[in-house]
Design an enzyme around this catalytic site. Structure first.
Site, PDB file in Angstrom:
ATOM      1  N   GLU A 141       0.826  -1.219   0.000  1.00 31.34           N
ATOM      2  CA  GLU A 141       0.000   0.000   0.000  1.00 31.34           C
ATOM      3  C   GLU A 141       0.857   1.264   0.000  1.00 31.34           C
ATOM      4  O   GLU A 141       0.615   2.194   0.770  1.00 31.34           O
ATOM      5  CB  GLU A 141      -0.959  -0.004   1.193  1.00 31.34           C
ATOM      6  CG  GLU A 141      -1.913  -1.187   1.167  1.00 31.34           C
ATOM      7  CD  GLU A 141      -2.963  -1.171   2.275  1.00 31.34           C
ATOM      8  OE1 GLU A 141      -2.670  -0.677   3.370  1.00 31.34           O
ATOM      9  OE2 GLU A 141      -4.077  -1.671   2.011  1.00 31.34           O
ATOM     10  N   ASP A 176      -8.445  -8.970   4.285  1.00 35.13           N
ATOM     11  CA  ASP A 176      -8.165  -7.891   5.223  1.00 35.13           C
ATOM     12  C   ASP A 176      -9.181  -7.785   6.355  1.00 35.13           C
ATOM     13  O   ASP A 176     -10.046  -6.912   6.313  1.00 35.13           O
ATOM     14  CB  ASP A 176      -8.126  -6.562   4.447  1.00 35.13           C
ATOM     15  CG  ASP A 176      -7.488  -5.451   5.253  1.00 35.13           C
ATOM     16  OD1 ASP A 176      -6.983  -5.728   6.347  1.00 35.13           O
ATOM     17  OD2 ASP A 176      -7.495  -4.299   4.773  1.00 35.13           O
ATOM     18  N   GLU A 212     -12.319  -2.066  12.346  1.00 33.16           N
ATOM     19  CA  GLU A 212     -12.316  -1.338  11.079  1.00 33.16           C
ATOM     20  C   GLU A 212     -13.460  -1.775  10.171  1.00 33.16           C
ATOM     21  O   GLU A 212     -14.102  -0.950   9.530  1.00 33.16           O
ATOM     22  CB  GLU A 212     -10.968  -1.570  10.371  1.00 33.16           C
ATOM     23  CG  GLU A 212     -10.918  -0.988   8.976  1.00 33.16           C
ATOM     24  CD  GLU A 212      -9.566  -1.198   8.293  1.00 33.16           C
ATOM     25  OE1 GLU A 212      -8.668  -1.815   8.887  1.00 33.16           O
ATOM     26  OE2 GLU A 212      -9.420  -0.715   7.152  1.00 33.16           O
TER      27      GLU A 212
END
Ligand code: GCW
Length: 717
Positions: free
Chosen positions: A307, A381, A409
């Site tokens: 990323e 993820d 998240e």
């Protein structure tokens, strides 16, 4: 005037009382209500004999005093040598007299360096209870465990426990930035007040260390994996040193994230090439500088070439080159490198789920001894549900550590009540079959499958400076549960929920039974109202708040939810079978076979591995479309049931925490409906089918859901 002052004072005290409850986490130390149990404790514990005088032992004594005072109303006499009977003796092995040492030899043989013994013994015909271990930090673990016996109102009469952590590194990963924002943090700002450090030691640091020690956490990575090189400058290292000094007596080591390009950014070098001599020396010197300040510094956690983070590949090198170079720098001081396997390529749009395995598996056996590869629980993820990561068990010559995400998240931030140990347990229990049946992920992680010496479990922290630390009172259970599972990855989520509830709220069975069930069911509820049947990554972009299955315009294909669900007229799901991307082949043949076949693939993972027609018949006879819609509805219903349970728990809980949870459950209910309606309206465009009976009709249009924007959603930098 007087009465006004009285009202004001009353107001102040009531605020602090409620605040304290929230703040005290699972260390409430409520009065032991049962008179016979309380009497038993008092009868068996008339004095506390303290052997040793380290900071750690002082902390242990203080903890015992607090615990006794709050739970039993008195503190036994503190003695510096053994006299009389019915004492609690605390001290490390080296401080015990030879008679006690001999008596406990077989127990000592059973524990490791961090393990503890709590045992009722008879010395010269006098009954005593002893808490010991090979070092003081282990004694402290024993003390917290002993106090937990009180907290859960269990008997100490014939206590005989010898318990050791099954992993070496039990660590929180803080994704905390130097400006105190927390990436994916939903509980306020970072605890670390860099501006006031090193001179100002916030009581929070001490309380944080205490809470971690109470559950056996022995490490903390202070900084975000999306790293800032400044943390490695003297200006910041001085502050890190101050924190390390606070944490040390609690058995907690400090670690930092290392930005791979730091030699350029703060070292003024032209390159960060891991094969460049100047770079190698720069890191060696940096390590020496850190260890001079912090002799027990744990090491570095690194996110490289992932990323947009810099890494060895920027210089034509690979992960092994990068990790080993850093490993050499910390090795002389006993440090470790936790190198993350969370990578996915910008150049290969085929199947993101395959990329970490494809890149890392060939490196098996190539890393230095003090490198441990940190792997997320699933291949994408931290979704509400993912099958276990195929790397587990597939790198027999490389220590792998687990990375769980405690911060929510993708699971409703800190507003949704989701008991994560249930998710963690599901992953840890999964059988990889890599060394035949019974090769569970837990055995990979604790090193027993391949006899790895270096082992660990990391949890991405959900802690911030909110009064209650974690945003949601029940999110404290996820911090607690993470610590307990890091200590023992074979623990059952129910046991953890039971302990936590008793320590945090009440021992009343009328409270425990329904609320424990609510916690246990909460994980499946979130899966149902967000991503049933193996759906994944269909949340809205960037902030990841709420549903966004329609998002399809992001620059990288694998950032788009449409890439993951692949809904079309024929059906829905990602074909990772042999006829698709063949991601199944990354698993051991036994598991590959199970996942590959539509009939044997567990329905909970169906759309993770298969593109399935809307009319496909599920095991219960329903069509996929109807089943999917009913699952979304079930999730909403489960939240309604959670509200019910909580409303009935009112009389067992203080009013403040009761109200907080009640309001949060209302938000969760609203958001569960939002997920259900938005996803079903969107997928309905492809299925072309009516909602089955039993599913509530949406009250808003798809356009409305698509129009929602959240420019300031928390945790998004
Ligand atoms: O889950 C994703 C998050 C990023 C995070 C990244 C990672 C720290 O959206 O915020 O970056 O994973 O784990 O590196």
């Amino acid at each position: 005037m007087t009465s006004l002052r009285f009202v004001f004072l009353f107001f102040l005290t009531s605020i602090s009382a409620s605040a304290q409850k929230d703040y005290k986490l699972w260390l409430q130390y409520n009065t032991v209500a049962n008179a016979s149990i309380s009497k038993e404790y008092k009868d068996n514990l008339k004095g506390i004999v303290v052997l040793g005088n380290s900071e750690t032992i002082k902390i242990a004594v203080k903890e015992l005093k607090t615990g006794f005072l709050q739970m039993l109303g008195n503190v036994p006499e503190i003695k510096l040598e053994l006299k009389g009977e019915n004492n609690l003796i605390i001290g490390a092995q080296s401080n015990l007299n030879s008679e006690i040492r001999k008596e406990l030899q077989s127990n000592f043989d059973k524990i490791n360096e961090e393990g503890f013994i709590i045992k009722s013994i008879s010395i010269q015909n006098k009954k005593q209870i002893i808490i010991t271990g090979k070092k003081d930090a282990a004694v402290l673990y024993g003390v917290f465990n002993f106090l937990r016996i009180f907290q859960t109102n269990k008997s100490v009469k014939n206590v005989n426990i010898a318990d050791s952590p099954k992993t070496n590194i039990r660590i929180l990963n803080h994704w905390d930035n130097l400006d105190r924002t927390v990436e994916r943090g939903y509980a306020g700002f970072s605890l670390w007040n860099w501006q006031k450090l090193p001179d100002f030691i916030d009581q929070r640091y001490i309380d944080y260390a205490r809470a971690n020690a109470s559950i056996g956490i022995n490490g903390t990575v202070l900084t975000n994996v999306n790293a800032n090189a400044l943390i490695l400058t003297p200006q910041y290292l001085e502050k890190v040193e101050a924190l390390a000094n606070v944490f040390r007596p609690y058995g907690i080591k400090v670690y930092l994230t290392a930005r791979f390009s730091a030699p350029i950014e703060i070292g003024k070098l032209k390159t960060a090439d891991p094969k460049d001599l100047e770079v190698i020396n720069w890191w060696k010197n940096k390590a020496a500088e850190i260890y001079k300040r912090i002799p027990d510094f744990g090491g570095f956690l690194v996110k490289a070439n992932s990323e947009g983070q810099p890494g060895p590949q920027n210089y034509g090198r690979d992960h092994v080159d990068g990790a080993n170079m850093l490993a050499d720098a910390v090795a002389p001081f006993g440090g470790v490198i936790m190198w993350r396997a969370f990578v996915y390529s910008e150049h290969d749009a085929n199947d993101r789920a395959k990329q970490a395995y494809a890149e890392f598996q060939p490196y098996d056996g190539k890393f230095k001894e003090n490198v441990i590869v940190q792997v997320k629980n699933g291949a994408i993820d931290f979704q509400p549900r993912e099958p276990f990561h195929p790397l587990f068990g597939a790198m027999p010559k490389t220590p792998l550590m687990m990375e769980f995400q405690i911060t929510q998240e993708y699971l409703g931030f800190s507003t949704h009540l989701v008991f994560l140990p249930k998710l963690f347990q599901e992953v840890l229990e999964s059988d990889t079959y890599q060394k035949g049946k019974g090769s569970t992920v837990a055995k990979v992680i604790d090193g027993t499958l391949y006899q790895n010496k270096l082992t660990g479990i990391a949890g991405v922290s959900n802690i911030g400076n909110d009064l209650n630390w974690t945003g949601h009172p029940f999110a404290q259970a996820n911090w607690y549960g993470f610590g307990r599972l890091a200590w023992n990855p074979y623990l059952d989520a129910e046991t953890i929920a039971d302990e936590w509830l008793r320590c945090t709220f009440s021992n009343d069975e009328h409270f425990i039974k329904p609320v424990k069930k609510m916690m246990i069911d909460s994980r499946e509820a979130v899966v149902n109202y967000m991503t049933p049947f193996g759906l994944h990554h269909i949340m809205d972009t960037g902030h990841h708040y709420g549903p966004g299955p329609w998002v399809s315009d992001l620059s990288r294909p694998e950032w788009n939810p449409t890439y993951y669900h692949k809904a079309d007229k024929n059906g829905i799901g990602f074909d990772r079978s042999k006829s698709g991307t063949n991601a199944v082949s990354q698993y051991a043949p036994e598991m590959a076979k199970v996942f590959n076949n539509l009939e044997t693939c567990p329905e909970k993972d169906l759309l993770w591995f298969h593109h399935v027609s809307w009319d496909y018949k599920l095991k219960n006879g329903q069509t996929l479309w109807n089943g999917l819609a009913l699952k979304y509805q079930e999730g909403v219903n489960q939240v309604a049931e959670m509200q019910n349970v909580w409303n009935n728990a009112e009389k067992y809980v203080d009013i403040e925490r009761f109200n907080e949870v009640k309001m949060l459950l209302e938000i969760q209910q609203k958001e569960a409906k939002w997920w259900r309606d938005a996803c079903l309206l969107y997928f309905q465009q492809f299925s072309g089918k009516e909602l089955p009976s039993g599913v509530e009709k949406p009250t808003q249009t798809l356009e409305y859901f698509k129009s929602l924007k959240f420019p300031f959603a928390p945790g998004n930098g």
